[in-house]
Motif scaffolding. Structure first.
Motif, short mmCIF file in Angstrom:
data_model
loop_
_atom_site.label_atom_id
_atom_site.label_comp_id
_atom_site.label_asym_id
_atom_site.label_seq_id
_atom_site.Cartn_x
_atom_site.Cartn_y
_atom_site.Cartn_z
N HIS A 179 6.93 -9.88 -12.35
CA HIS A 179 7.25 -9.34 -11.65
C HIS A 179 5.67 -8.38 -11.21
O HIS A 179 5.37 -7.77 -9.88
N ALA A 212 12.50 -7.17 -3.62
CA ALA A 212 12.18 -6.29 -4.43
C ALA A 212 13.22 -6.31 -5.57
O ALA A 212 13.40 -6.02 -6.25
N ILE A 213 14.60 -6.55 -4.77
CA ILE A 213 16.13 -6.97 -6.36
C ILE A 213 15.69 -7.75 -7.40
O ILE A 213 15.48 -7.38 -8.53
N CYS A 241 12.58 -5.99 -9.22
CA CYS A 241 13.65 -4.67 -10.62
C CYS A 241 14.16 -5.97 -11.25
O CYS A 241 13.78 -4.96 -12.24
N LEU A 242 14.95 -6.23 -10.86
CA LEU A 242 15.52 -6.85 -11.86
C LEU A 242 15.04 -7.21 -13.48
O LEU A 242 15.13 -7.52 -14.52
N LEU A 269 13.76 -4.75 -15.13
CA LEU A 269 14.32 -4.20 -15.92
C LEU A 269 14.65 -5.22 -17.47
O LEU A 269 14.05 -4.36 -18.14
#
Lengths: 238, 260
Positions: free
Chosen positions: B24, B226-227, B230-231, B234
């Motif tokens: 990240h 980006a996905i 983002c995961l 999360l």
């Protein structure tokens, strides 16, 4: 820095899932076939003949005198035949509220876009394998075209992607085609715009609220990244 | 659950968190700036009402009715003078009933504007007439400058509507009204907020070229990573914020009351 991290964490709780939804729907828009997503899978480019026997035309002034007052009168063609379209009340755009009268340009008879005429217009705009299965009259709002404010004929074709053609009842204008590809794309638009009421708009409260949370998330993350950089935390170890 | 299993799970989660944090962190070094751009441009588009952006409040939707007796120059006369006239329409333009139509020539379509009383050609529209038209179509105040655009239209104006007068107003949001030189029609309206919106949209879809294209590869590559970012974010949110919060709530509930 402690507050930046706190902001980042709490913002991620509020907007984290929606951020993923934005990204997934966004990448869908990036990859989708724009023609299909617009419902134009079987939309034909209509080339009308527009034959005109100018000798037979009724004078527009005569037509205007016989009807309620008009903002505009236009010589148009519907299914290769000339008509006068009288605009009594003009909307800023064609999908806004407009009131029209259609008049046969040769006989000055008033003309209505009935089921049969609408079906014929729809058929000409369609190049798929289906046949007309059903015709319905729809008052706004129309789920497939939420911004359209005038009534329409909805013409169902029996192809595998369930094509519908929408014809404006007061003008004969093709509002658009819709099919399963468009309906799928519309779901992604609904998710991306958080437009759960299908108003065809992204200016809604829930979107504004999460837009603020998203700003908190990305700005705090940005500051965090810079902080890490300044502290020399970005180092490639061998 | 035995202590051993719990300990193992704990180290697995710790490993997962360590990897998530690392990736990240590195991903955001490269694409974090686009996250900021997405949320800023997105917020702009969400907060400004789209009808306001499109300048609907800049213009007046006139409902001036045609006086049929004004039409002294008949349609049949028009056809005898312009046999190949197409797209013929009658309406009111600055208190005058007018014909507008197109004649397709070898050089392309030519637009006409005629006085419906005399059949006299009213175009090309002069500068003063264009200013009058701009005042008629809008409620804007003082005119700042007037330009005739015959080629190379700005990004905000379609090539199709040229030649056109651009009337810039000294008003809120630096509005411009575009009037077709051939027909006197309103062919464009823009203000600062719309111009900004166009830029916001292009940055939002990462269209750093010159076409407004959502289907570009740069967007795909960045959105893909980006996905992933983002995961991973999360995952950290779940294990570092949600779960501890839940556990705390549970242990609070199980705490013996009344003691101490």
């Amino acid at each position: 820095m402690k507050w930046v991290r706190k902001f980042h964490k709490w913002a991620s709780i509020v907007v984290g899932i929606q951020f993923l939804v934005w990204l997934l729907s966004g990448i869908y828009f990036n990859l989708m076939d724009a023609t299909k997503a617009a419902g134009r899978t079987y939309q034909a480019h209509v080339n009308y003949q527009n034959p005109l026997d100018t000798e037979r035309l009724v004078e527009p002034s005569m037509v205007l005198l016989k009807h309620q007052s008009s903002v505009a009168i236009e010589l148009i063609h519907i299914l290769d035949k000339p008509f006068y379209q009288l605009t009594h009340e003009k909307g800023l755009y064609s999908h806004f509220k407009n009131t029209y009268t259609l008049v046969d340009a040769y006989t000055s008879q008033q003309f209505l876009i009935d089921e049969k005429v609408a079906a014929e217009i729809a058929k000409r705009s369609y190049n798929g394998p289906g046949e007309i299965a059903e015709i319905k009259l729809l008052e706004p709002t129309i789920p497939d075209f939420p911004k359209q404010q005038n009534p329409v004929w909805q013409i169902y074709f029996d192809d595998v992607i369930d094509t519908n053609v929408f014809i404006e009842t007061n003008s004969g204008r093709i509002v658009g085609h819709s099919d399963e590809h468009k309906r799928l794309a519309d779901i992604f638009f609904m998710l991306h715009f958080m437009d759960y009421g299908n108003n065809g708009s992204f200016n809604n409260i829930q979107n504004m609220f999460l837009a603020i949370a998203a700003l908190w998330l990305t700005l705090s993350g940005f500051m965090w990244t810079i902080h890490l950089g300044l502290k020399g935390k970005y180092k490639i170890r061998r | 659950m035995t202590i051993k299993r719990k300990l193992k799970q704990y180290t697995n989660v710790k490993k997962l968190l360590k990897t998530s944090r690392k990736i990240h962190k590195w991903l955001m070094l490269f694409i974090g700036i686009q996250f900021v751009i997405w949320s800023m441009t997105g917020a702009y588009m969400v907060f400004f009402d789209i009808d306001y952006i499109h300048g609907d409040t800049l213009v007046v939707n006139h409902q001036d009715k045609i006086n049929p007796h004004d039409i002294q120059y008949s349609l049949s006369t028009l056809f005898s003078e312009y046999p190949s006239a197409e797209n013929i329409r009658l309406s009111t333009f600055l208190q005058q009933t007018v014909y507008r139509f197109v004649v397709n020539t070898e050089k392309g379509p030519a637009q006409f504007l005629l006085d419906a009383r005399s059949g006299k050609t009213l175009s090309p529209i002069s500068e003063s007439k264009a200013i009058a038209a701009a005042h008629y179509y809008s409620r804007l105040g003082k005119v700042k400058s007037v330009v005739l655009i015959t080629d190379n239209p700005p990004f905000e104006l379609s090539l199709r509507v040229l030649p056109a007068w651009r009337i810039n107003f000294d008003d809120f949001g630096a509005p411009s009204i575009y009037i077709s030189q051939a027909t006197g029609e309103l062919v464009g309206k823009r203000h600062t907020f719309w111009r900004l919106f166009d830029w916001m949209f292009r940055f939002h879809v990462m269209d750093y070229g010159d076409a407004e294209d959502v289907g570009n590869w740069l967007l795909f590559v960045v959105a893909f990573f980006a996905i992933l970012g983002c995961l991973l974010g999360l995952i950290m949110t779940w294990f570092l914020v949600v779960k501890p919060f839940k556990n705390k709530a549970v242990s609070n509930k199980n705490k013996p009351r009344g003691v101490l």
